[in-house]
Design a protein around this motif. Structure first.
Motif, PDB file in Angstrom:
ATOM      1  N   PHE A  83      44.530  26.690  41.805  1.00 16.04           N
ATOM      2  CA  PHE A  83      44.617  28.212  41.008  1.00 16.04           C
ATOM      3  C   PHE A  83      43.404  29.095  40.978  1.00 16.04           C
ATOM      4  O   PHE A  83      42.662  28.697  40.608  1.00 16.04           O
ATOM      5  N   VAL A  84      43.918  29.944  41.610  1.00 12.22           N
ATOM      6  CA  VAL A  84      42.709  31.719  40.968  1.00 12.22           C
ATOM      7  C   VAL A  84      43.318  32.393  40.269  1.00 12.22           C
ATOM      8  O   VAL A  84      44.099  32.658  40.048  1.00 12.22           O
ATOM      9  N   GLN A  95      38.241  33.603  40.835  1.00 16.74           N
ATOM     10  CA  GLN A  95      37.658  32.558  39.897  1.00 16.74           C
ATOM     11  C   GLN A  95      38.618  31.765  40.157  1.00 16.74           C
ATOM     12  O   GLN A  95      40.001  31.190  40.017  1.00 16.74           O
ATOM     13  N   LEU A  96      37.899  30.356  40.906  1.00 15.48           N
ATOM     14  CA  LEU A  96      38.775  28.910  41.068  1.00 15.48           C
ATOM     15  C   LEU A  96      39.111  28.072  39.950  1.00 15.48           C
ATOM     16  O   LEU A  96      38.025  28.144  39.755  1.00 15.48           O
ATOM     17  N   HIS A  97      40.024  27.714  39.639  1.00 12.81           N
ATOM     18  CA  HIS A  97      40.455  26.956  38.727  1.00 12.81           C
ATOM     19  C   HIS A  97      40.829  25.393  39.586  1.00 12.81           C
ATOM     20  O   HIS A  97      41.773  25.714  40.361  1.00 12.81           O
ATOM     21  N   HIS A 138      55.292  24.378  33.951  1.00  9.64           N
ATOM     22  CA  HIS A 138      53.977  25.028  34.572  1.00  9.64           C
ATOM     23  C   HIS A 138      53.509  23.592  35.040  1.00  9.64           C
ATOM     24  O   HIS A 138      53.369  22.730  33.667  1.00  9.64           O
ATOM     25  N   PRO A 139      53.247  22.965  35.506  1.00  7.34           N
ATOM     26  CA  PRO A 139      52.475  22.085  36.036  1.00  7.34           C
ATOM     27  C   PRO A 139      51.096  21.792  35.003  1.00  7.34           C
ATOM     28  O   PRO A 139      50.388  20.072  34.611  1.00  7.34           O
ATOM     29  N   VAL A 140      50.270  22.933  34.405  1.00  6.53           N
ATOM     30  CA  VAL A 140      49.534  22.300  33.387  1.00  6.53           C
ATOM     31  C   VAL A 140      49.956  22.454  31.885  1.00  6.53           C
ATOM     32  O   VAL A 140      49.002  21.940  31.531  1.00  6.53           O
ATOM     33  N   GLY A 141      50.975  22.772  32.289  1.00  6.00           N
ATOM     34  CA  GLY A 141      51.592  22.741  30.724  1.00  6.00           C
ATOM     35  C   GLY A 141      51.994  23.596  30.025  1.00  6.00           C
ATOM     36  O   GLY A 141      51.716  25.264  30.689  1.00  6.00           O
ATOM     37  N   PRO A 142      52.052  23.433  28.596  1.00  8.28           N
ATOM     38  CA  PRO A 142      51.716  23.163  27.923  1.00  8.28           C
ATOM     39  C   PRO A 142      53.249  21.532  28.137  1.00  8.28           C
ATOM     40  O   PRO A 142      52.287  20.635  27.149  1.00  8.28           O
ATOM     41  N   GLN A 143      54.066  22.136  28.348  1.00  5.46           N
ATOM     42  CA  GLN A 143      55.128  20.899  27.589  1.00  5.46           C
ATOM     43  C   GLN A 143      55.300  20.164  29.468  1.00  5.46           C
ATOM     44  O   GLN A 143      55.355  21.175  30.228  1.00  5.46           O
ATOM     45  N   MET A 152      42.815  22.395  32.429  1.00  2.94           N
ATOM     46  CA  MET A 152      43.135  22.279  30.883  1.00  2.94           C
ATOM     47  C   MET A 152      44.090  23.616  31.028  1.00  2.94           C
ATOM     48  O   MET A 152      45.521  23.453  30.485  1.00  2.94           O
ATOM     49  N   THR A 153      43.659  24.793  30.736  1.00  4.79           N
ATOM     50  CA  THR A 153      43.532  25.800  30.394  1.00  4.79           C
ATOM     51  C   THR A 153      43.574  26.568  30.914  1.00  4.79           C
ATOM     52  O   THR A 153      42.394  27.406  31.646  1.00  4.79           O
ATOM     53  N   LEU A 154      44.912  27.911  31.601  1.00  4.45           N
ATOM     54  CA  LEU A 154      44.791  28.962  32.956  1.00  4.45           C
ATOM     55  C   LEU A 154      44.500  30.018  32.172  1.00  4.45           C
ATOM     56  O   LEU A 154      45.823  30.595  31.532  1.00  4.45           O
ATOM     57  N   PRO A 155      43.716  31.154  32.786  1.00  4.15           N
ATOM     58  CA  PRO A 155      44.569  32.933  32.542  1.00  4.15           C
ATOM     59  C   PRO A 155      45.969  32.873  32.977  1.00  4.15           C
ATOM     60  O   PRO A 155      46.345  32.690  32.962  1.00  4.15           O
ATOM     61  N   SER A 156      46.452  33.823  32.272  1.00  5.64           N
ATOM     62  CA  SER A 156      47.652  33.644  32.290  1.00  5.64           C
ATOM     63  C   SER A 156      47.692  35.082  33.789  1.00  5.64           C
ATOM     64  O   SER A 156      48.713  34.901  34.088  1.00  5.64           O
TER      65      SER A 156
END
Length: 276
Positions: A83-84, A95-97, A138-143, A152-156
């Motif tokens: 993700f960017v 920023q690359l995540h 969303h593939p990173v969650g939270p569900q 594991m936590t991405l900017p909006s």
């Protein structure tokens, strides 16, 4: 025993970009050296992804070696999500995540194309289930997260730009065979740091790249094959890797085909706002 279940094995699929791709942040001024800003942005992203993929593959191998033979032993394959997000202070404004999913060793986790087929089905089901109750998956969650490591936590503002595979299988052999060899009394001179690894990556601009991580590669040999430029200033009239996803042995082509389907499922959902 390896997983012998049948799986959908179709002809290889070209890695075409999805309907909508993330747009590089607007750049001020004229193109640098005659190269458009968006071309430099994507070339830089490809280089960053290569670095992340190599680093993750190395960490995957070290962790798998340390846990070999234990109840929590790792399987040879993993999936990476890229993700960017906007980062004006960075050279190219992003920023690359990277988030990833590794599996415990099991018969089901040994066969890479089969693993990707199963994961794509899980992703499609997660999208459908979330949509049925008015949620957006969303593939990173939270569900219903599909990852268990990395960012594991991405900017909006984070936007999906690609998916990849890290695998410990290489032309040296399959991971389980190599791991056993490392522990053989006659092979004490070789360690896990001598072993190769591989990565397959698809990006949303249509890029496909393969990384052959070789600790003993000659200087100047990076082991990267890519369908699009890594250096925007280097003029290339012929790219032998233009059809990378159609090249290789049957397992390699199957891997590209199933990774392409996973990529399209994720991109179709995350970039268009509609379930794939």
């Amino acid at each position: 025993m390896p997983d012998e279940r049948p799986y959908r094995r179709d002809v290889p699929v070209h890695a075409a970009p999805p309907e909508h791709t993330p747009s590089p942040p607007p750049q001020q001024g004229e193109p640098d050296g005659g190269v458009p800003a968006d071309a430099r942005w994507w070339a830089d992203l490809r280089q960053q992804v290569v670095y992340r993929a190599k680093r993750l593959n190395t960490g995957h191998m070290i962790e798998a070696d340390q846990r070999y033979g234990q109840r929590d032993a790792l399987g040879p394959h993993g999936v990476m999500l890229f993700f960017v997000s906007e980062a004006p202070a960075q050279p190219h404004g992003y920023q690359l995540h990277t988030a990833y999913r590794l599996w415990l060793a099991s018969p089901e986790s040994q066969h890479l194309p089969r693993l990707l087929v199963d994961l794509t089905e899980v992703v499609a089901d997660s999208i459908t289930r979330a949509g049925a109750v008015g949620r957006r998956w969303h593939p990173v969650g939270p569900q219903g997260s599909m990852v268990n490591g990395g960012d594991m936590t991405l900017p909006s503002s984070a936007v999906y730009v690609g998916v990849g595979v890290t695998t410990l299988d290489s032309d040296q052999g399959r991971w389980q065979q190599l791991a056993r060899t490392l522990r053989h009394p006659d092979d004490r001179r070789r360690s896990v740091f001598d072993l190769k690894g591989q990565c397959y990556v698809l990006l949303t601009d249509g890029t496909a790249l393969h990384v052959d991580r070789d600790p003993h590669a000659p200087i100047g040999v990076d082991g990267v094959r890519c369908t699009k430029p890594l250096d925007p200033d280097r003029i290339t009239y012929y790219n032998p890797h233009e059809h990378l996803t159609d090249q290789g042995d049957p397992i390699t082509r199957d891997t590209w085909a199933q990774l392409t389907r996973l990529h399209r499922t994720l991109a179709g959902h995350l970039l268009t706002g509609h379930p794939a």
